[in-house]
Design a protein around this motif. Structure first.
Motif: not given
Length: 138
Positions: A43-48, A69-73, A78-86, A110-116
Motif C-alpha cells: 500500500r502506498i499512501y499519497f498525502y499532501r 490520482g490528484i494531489s489535493i492540499p 492510497y493505492r494497493d499495488v503488486p510487488p515491484d519497483t515504482y 506490504f508497506v513501504v513509506a518514504i515518510i517516517d
C-alpha cells in the motif's frame, strides 16, 4: 451602504471557505473502514499537507509514469499495488534536484513509506480522507 458591505463580507467569507482544503472526513474518522492490505500487494499512501500560503493547485500524481490520482492540499488517499519497483512523481512545470523518488516492494513486504510512519500518522490526524479522484479522460 451597510447592506452592500455585509453582502461583500458574506461573498468574501464564502470565497475563502472554498480555499480551506477538501471537505471530506478526517482520516482518523475513516481509518477503521480502510480495508487491510491484500496479502499479495503493498500500500502506498499519497498525502499532501495543507499549506494555505503555498500553491493550492492540484497536479497529477504518477506511479511509473501512469496517473494514479490528484494531489489535493490537505488530502490523503492510497493505492494497493503488486510487488515491484515504482517511480513516484508529480506533474511539475519547474525542476528541482531529486524531486521524484523510486520505491521498491519486495514480495513479502506490504508497506513501504518514504515518510517516517509516526510522522505520517501524526500528519493524518489533520487530514481528510478523500476518495482517489479519477482524472478526466482527454
Amino acid at each position: 451602504m451597510m447592506r452592500i458591505l455585509r453582502l461583500a463580507g458574506t461573498v468574501l467569507l464564502l470565497a475563502l471557505s472554498g480555499c480551506l482544503g477538501p471537505q471530506a472526513p478526517l482520516y482518523p474518522q475513516v481509518a477503521s473502514t480502510v480495508p487491510p492490505v491484500p496479502s499479495n500487494q503493498g500500500r502506498i499512501y499519497f498525502y499532501r499537507e495543507y499549506e494555505p500560503y503555498e500553491s493550492l493547485s492540484r497536479p497529477y500524481l504518477y506511479l511509473n509514469r501512469g496517473i494514479v490520482g490528484i494531489s489535493i492540499p490537505g488530502g490523503v488517499f492510497y493505492r494497493d499495488v503488486p510487488p515491484d519497483t515504482y517511480e513516484v512523481s508529480v506533474y511539475s512545470r519547474g525542476a528541482f534536484p531529486n524531486q521524484f523518488k523510486t520505491i521498491a516492494f519486495e514480495p513479502d513486504t506490504f508497506v513501504v513509506a518514504i515518510i517516517d510512519p509516526n510522522q505520517a500518522r501524526a500528519e493524518f490526524e489533520r487530514m481528510r480522507y478523500v476518495q482517489a479522484e479519477e482524472p478526466a479522460q482527454p
